[in-house]
Motif scaffolding. Structure first.
Motif, PDB file in Angstrom:
ATOM      1  N   ASP A  77      -9.565  -8.049   9.143  1.00 53.63           N
ATOM      2  CA  ASP A  77      -9.298  -9.113   8.175  1.00 53.63           C
ATOM      3  C   ASP A  77      -8.566  -8.614   6.940  1.00 53.63           C
ATOM      4  O   ASP A  77      -8.101  -9.402   6.128  1.00 53.63           O
ATOM      5  CB  ASP A  77     -10.609  -9.772   7.732  1.00 53.63           C
ATOM      6  N   PHE A  78      -8.464  -7.289   6.771  1.00 58.12           N
ATOM      7  CA  PHE A  78      -7.760  -6.729   5.624  1.00 58.12           C
ATOM      8  C   PHE A  78      -6.276  -7.069   5.707  1.00 58.12           C
ATOM      9  O   PHE A  78      -5.686  -7.549   4.748  1.00 58.12           O
ATOM     10  CB  PHE A  78      -7.974  -5.215   5.565  1.00 58.12           C
ATOM     11  N   GLY A  79      -5.657  -6.794   6.844  1.00 57.40           N
ATOM     12  CA  GLY A  79      -4.245  -7.093   7.018  1.00 57.40           C
ATOM     13  C   GLY A  79      -3.553  -6.107   7.926  1.00 57.40           C
ATOM     14  O   GLY A  79      -4.198  -5.275   8.567  1.00 57.40           O
ATOM     15  N   CYS A  80      -2.241  -6.183   7.942  1.00 59.89           N
ATOM     16  CA  CYS A  80      -1.447  -5.365   8.848  1.00 59.89           C
ATOM     17  C   CYS A  80      -0.349  -4.643   8.072  1.00 59.89           C
ATOM     18  O   CYS A  80       0.325  -5.240   7.231  1.00 59.89           O
ATOM     19  CB  CYS A  80      -0.824  -6.255   9.920  1.00 59.89           C
ATOM     20  N   PHE A  81      -0.188  -3.357   8.354  1.00 64.76           N
ATOM     21  CA  PHE A  81       0.891  -2.545   7.797  1.00 64.76           C
ATOM     22  C   PHE A  81       1.903  -2.312   8.911  1.00 64.76           C
ATOM     23  O   PHE A  81       1.529  -1.979  10.028  1.00 64.76           O
ATOM     24  CB  PHE A  81       0.358  -1.190   7.323  1.00 64.76           C
ATOM     25  N   ARG A  82       3.194  -2.486   8.594  1.00 61.71           N
ATOM     26  CA  ARG A  82       4.220  -2.232   9.593  1.00 61.71           C
ATOM     27  C   ARG A  82       5.435  -1.605   8.932  1.00 61.71           C
ATOM     28  O   ARG A  82       5.702  -1.843   7.756  1.00 61.71           O
ATOM     29  CB  ARG A  82       4.603  -3.496  10.343  1.00 61.71           C
ATOM     30  N   PRO A  83       6.168  -0.803   9.697  1.00 60.16           N
ATOM     31  CA  PRO A  83       7.378  -0.198   9.131  1.00 60.16           C
ATOM     32  C   PRO A  83       8.488  -1.237   9.045  1.00 60.16           C
ATOM     33  O   PRO A  83       8.527  -2.193   9.810  1.00 60.16           O
ATOM     34  CB  PRO A  83       7.729   0.904  10.130  1.00 60.16           C
ATOM     35  N   GLY A  84       9.384  -1.026   8.098  1.00 60.61           N
ATOM     36  CA  GLY A  84      10.535  -1.904   7.951  1.00 60.61           C
ATOM     37  C   GLY A  84      11.713  -1.135   7.370  1.00 60.61           C
ATOM     38  O   GLY A  84      11.548  -0.034   6.844  1.00 60.61           O
ATOM     39  N   ILE A  85      12.892  -1.732   7.473  1.00 61.81           N
ATOM     40  CA  ILE A  85      14.102  -1.120   6.918  1.00 61.81           C
ATOM     41  C   ILE A  85      14.970  -2.210   6.299  1.00 61.81           C
ATOM     42  O   ILE A  85      14.847  -3.387   6.639  1.00 61.81           O
ATOM     43  CB  ILE A  85      14.929  -0.353   7.973  1.00 61.81           C
ATOM     44  N   ASN A  86      15.835  -1.801   5.389  1.00 59.68           N
ATOM     45  CA  ASN A  86      16.935  -2.624   4.919  1.00 59.68           C
ATOM     46  C   ASN A  86      18.209  -1.884   5.306  1.00 59.68           C
ATOM     47  O   ASN A  86      18.288  -0.668   5.163  1.00 59.68           O
ATOM     48  CB  ASN A  86      16.906  -2.799   3.399  1.00 59.68           C
ATOM     49  N   ALA A  87      19.186  -2.635   5.786  1.00 57.49           N
ATOM     50  CA  ALA A  87      20.443  -2.016   6.218  1.00 57.49           C
ATOM     51  C   ALA A  87      21.619  -2.873   5.778  1.00 57.49           C
ATOM     52  O   ALA A  87      21.499  -4.094   5.645  1.00 57.49           O
ATOM     53  CB  ALA A  87      20.450  -1.847   7.737  1.00 57.49           C
ATOM     54  N   LYS A  88      22.745  -2.216   5.562  1.00 56.98           N
ATOM     55  CA  LYS A  88      23.974  -2.914   5.205  1.00 56.98           C
ATOM     56  C   LYS A  88      24.519  -3.597   6.452  1.00 56.98           C
ATOM     57  O   LYS A  88      24.490  -3.032   7.542  1.00 56.98           O
ATOM     58  CB  LYS A  88      25.008  -1.932   4.669  1.00 56.98           C
ATOM     59  N   SER A  89      25.017  -4.817   6.271  1.00 54.91           N
ATOM     60  CA  SER A  89      25.598  -5.531   7.409  1.00 54.91           C
ATOM     61  C   SER A  89      26.986  -4.972   7.712  1.00 54.91           C
ATOM     62  O   SER A  89      27.672  -4.456   6.833  1.00 54.91           O
ATOM     63  CB  SER A  89      25.674  -7.031   7.124  1.00 54.91           C
ATOM     64  N   GLN A  90      27.366  -5.069   8.964  1.00 53.17           N
ATOM     65  CA  GLN A  90      28.660  -4.572   9.432  1.00 53.17           C
ATOM     66  C   GLN A  90      29.378  -5.692  10.168  1.00 53.17           C
ATOM     67  O   GLN A  90      28.741  -6.592  10.728  1.00 53.17           O
ATOM     68  CB  GLN A  90      28.472  -3.362  10.359  1.00 53.17           C
ATOM     69  N   ILE A 107       5.704  -2.666   5.109  1.00 51.64           N
ATOM     70  CA  ILE A 107       5.457  -4.080   4.844  1.00 51.64           C
ATOM     71  C   ILE A 107       3.983  -4.358   5.106  1.00 51.64           C
ATOM     72  O   ILE A 107       3.465  -4.030   6.174  1.00 51.64           O
ATOM     73  CB  ILE A 107       6.346  -4.960   5.739  1.00 51.64           C
ATOM     74  N   PHE A 108       3.314  -4.950   4.131  1.00 51.12           N
ATOM     75  CA  PHE A 108       1.909  -5.317   4.281  1.00 51.12           C
ATOM     76  C   PHE A 108       1.809  -6.829   4.395  1.00 51.12           C
ATOM     77  O   PHE A 108       2.331  -7.560   3.559  1.00 51.12           O
ATOM     78  CB  PHE A 108       1.079  -4.840   3.084  1.00 51.12           C
ATOM     79  N   THR A 109       1.159  -7.292   5.445  1.00 48.18           N
ATOM     80  CA  THR A 109       0.880  -8.708   5.626  1.00 48.18           C
ATOM     81  C   THR A 109      -0.627  -8.883   5.504  1.00 48.18           C
ATOM     82  O   THR A 109      -1.387  -8.333   6.312  1.00 48.18           O
ATOM     83  CB  THR A 109       1.354  -9.192   7.010  1.00 48.18           C
ATOM     84  N   PRO A 110      -1.081  -9.616   4.481  1.00 50.28           N
ATOM     85  CA  PRO A 110      -2.526  -9.762   4.301  1.00 50.28           C
ATOM     86  C   PRO A 110      -3.174 -10.515   5.455  1.00 50.28           C
ATOM     87  O   PRO A 110      -2.566 -11.391   6.066  1.00 50.28           O
ATOM     88  CB  PRO A 110      -2.657 -10.552   2.997  1.00 50.28           C
ATOM     89  N   GLY A 111      -4.422 -10.154   5.722  1.00 54.75           N
ATOM     90  CA  GLY A 111      -5.189 -10.819   6.761  1.00 54.75           C
ATOM     91  C   GLY A 111      -5.772 -12.132   6.267  1.00 54.75           C
ATOM     92  O   GLY A 111      -5.588 -12.539   5.115  1.00 54.75           O
ATOM     93  N   GLU A 116      -7.031 -16.558   2.409  1.00 51.58           N
ATOM     94  CA  GLU A 116      -7.960 -17.587   1.935  1.00 51.58           C
ATOM     95  C   GLU A 116      -8.337 -17.361   0.475  1.00 51.58           C
ATOM     96  O   GLU A 116      -8.460 -18.314  -0.289  1.00 51.58           O
ATOM     97  CB  GLU A 116      -9.212 -17.606   2.814  1.00 51.58           C
ATOM     98  N   MET A 117      -8.515 -16.099   0.074  1.00 57.47           N
ATOM     99  CA  MET A 117      -8.846 -15.781  -1.309  1.00 57.47           C
ATOM    100  C   MET A 117      -7.735 -16.279  -2.237  1.00 57.47           C
ATOM    101  O   MET A 117      -8.013 -16.858  -3.287  1.00 57.47           O
ATOM    102  CB  MET A 117      -9.035 -14.274  -1.472  1.00 57.47           C
ATOM    103  N   LEU A 118      -6.481 -16.085  -1.859  1.00 58.16           N
ATOM    104  CA  LEU A 118      -5.366 -16.530  -2.695  1.00 58.16           C
ATOM    105  C   LEU A 118      -5.279 -18.043  -2.795  1.00 58.16           C
ATOM    106  O   LEU A 118      -4.896 -18.573  -3.837  1.00 58.16           O
ATOM    107  CB  LEU A 118      -4.051 -15.962  -2.176  1.00 58.16           C
TER     108      LEU A 118
END
Length: 154
Positions: A77-90, A107-111, A116-118
């Protein structure tokens, strides 16, 4: 729980109009340091401080290992951590290479518990000018936490 905001003037548009508008911007009270967090968890969870620190350090190390492998890590219920990137478009597919990536982030996505708390949190306008009360080791109002600093996770 209350979310405090302050009113900030922002410039919108990067053209010649330079439109100015006012927006509500979240204002935090400061940062809870890792040691203080361990102390609080010790008091609430009744586990010795060394055990709390050991578990949190192990969690951070495990998150680091798995995110570096490319996995998303779900913490209930805490949430999920995932890797992410930003890249220049070509313009062409063959021009997309690893050097077009200019930022790596987590990237953190709350559970469900935090979402619900928010939804139950009140939103009030902060007035830091009159009071400068600080407790614990958090930073004083106006010395950070205004949303303009770099994301520490990414």
């Amino acid at each position: 729980m209350a979310l405090n905001y302050e009113v900030k003037k922002k410039v919108f548009g990067f053209d010649q109009t330079k439109m100015e508008k006012y927006v509500a911007q979240l204002k935090t009270l400061g940062i809870i340091q890792f040691g203080d967090l361990c102390d609080e968890v010790t008091k609430i969870g009744m586990a010795p401080r060394g055990v709390v620190k050991m578990v949190l350090d192990g969690l951070i190390d495990t998150l680091n290992i798995n995110i570096n492998k490319g996995f998303s890590v779900q913490l209930g219920d805490f949430g999920c951590f995932r890797p992410g990137i930003n890249a220049k478009s070509q313009d062409r597919e063959e021009d997309v290479k690893s050097d077009t990536v200019y930022r790596r982030k987590i990237i953190f996505t709350p559970g469900q518990y935090f979402r619900e708390m928010l939804t139950r949190a009140s939103v009030t306008r902060a007035s830091w000018e009159k009071t400068e009360t600080v407790s614990g080791s958090g930073s004083a109002p106006g010395t950070g936490g205004n949303g303009e600093e770099e994301n520490p996770l990414g």
